[in-house]
Write a protein that holds these residues in place. Structure first.
Motif, PDB file in Angstrom:
ATOM      1  N   LYS A   8       0.336  -1.469  -0.288  1.00  0.00           N
ATOM      2  CA  LYS A   8      -0.296  -0.268   0.145  1.00  0.00           C
ATOM      3  C   LYS A   8       0.940   1.070  -0.158  1.00  0.00           C
ATOM      4  CE  LYS A   8      -3.118  -2.541   2.748  1.00  0.00           C
ATOM      5  NZ  LYS A   8      -4.753  -2.150   3.908  1.00  0.00           N
ATOM      6  N   GLY A  32     -11.568   5.683   1.876  1.00  0.00           N
ATOM      7  CA  GLY A  32     -12.367   4.871   2.720  1.00  0.00           C
ATOM      8  C   GLY A  32     -12.150   5.157   4.310  1.00  0.00           C
ATOM      9  N   SER A  42      -7.194   6.729   3.575  1.00  0.00           N
ATOM     10  CA  SER A  42      -6.418   5.696   1.832  1.00  0.00           C
ATOM     11  C   SER A  42      -7.523   5.891   1.322  1.00  0.00           C
ATOM     12  CB  SER A  42      -6.326   4.802   3.143  1.00  0.00           C
ATOM     13  OG  SER A  42      -7.759   4.573   3.978  1.00  0.00           O
ATOM     14  N   GLU A  44      -9.365   3.150  -2.202  1.00  0.00           N
ATOM     15  CA  GLU A  44      -9.462   2.083  -2.721  1.00  0.00           C
ATOM     16  C   GLU A  44      -9.806   2.262  -3.890  1.00  0.00           C
ATOM     17  OE1 GLU A  44     -11.249  -0.898  -3.966  1.00  0.00           O
ATOM     18  OE2 GLU A  44     -12.201  -0.654  -3.111  1.00  0.00           O
ATOM     19  N   GLU A  49      -4.827  -0.515  -2.837  1.00  0.00           N
ATOM     20  CA  GLU A  49      -5.290   0.824  -1.968  1.00  0.00           C
ATOM     21  C   GLU A  49      -3.996   1.550  -2.114  1.00  0.00           C
ATOM     22  OE1 GLU A  49      -6.829  -1.159   2.323  1.00  0.00           O
ATOM     23  OE2 GLU A  49      -6.323  -2.640   0.783  1.00  0.00           O
TER      24      GLU A  49
END
Length: 122
Positions: A8, A32, A42, A44, A49
């Motif tokens: 990530k 998210g 974060s 996605e 991600e």
């Protein structure tokens, strides 16, 4: 032996809200988590991600200095190209390369290089 389970990328930025907007509004990611008080978010898309954060005091940061790219594979690179080519700062147009990949590259709002590729049948 321990097993690695995910990668990530963490993108350092001084423009966290602008980065969230680029990834969600332009590239279609879903945010998210956005912890404004921590300077972290974060996002996605299709299992990919990524994270972004304001640099902390332990890491010197003036501007992004990552010298590589983030290479993301897709099942329809031409569709992504058609969707994004007029919305982003393009590094190189879509092209089929002799090593068996069809790909293009763009820069995000911070200057990070994102490459999108699809393996092609010879």
């Amino acid at each position: 032996m321990a097993k690695l389970t995910a990668l990530k990328p963490m993108l350092y930025t001084r423009d966290l809200k602008g980065t969230i907007a680029f990834y969600t509004e332009v590239l279609g990611f879903t945010c998210g988590v956005f912890e404004e008080s921590l300077g972290w978010a974060s996002f996605e898309k299709d299992g990919i991600e990524m994270m972004a954060c304001l640099p902390n005091a332990h890491i010197p940061f003036d501007t992004p200095v990552f010298t590589g790219s983030f290479y993301i594979t897709t099942d329809d690179v031409d569709a992504l190209w058609e969707e994004w080519k007029g919305k982003c700062h393009i590094c190189y147009d879509i092209e089929t390369f002799e090593y068996g990949m069809r790909e293009f590259a763009l820069y995000d709002n911070n200057g990070y290089l994102l490459q999108f590729g699809q393996e092609i049948n010879q």
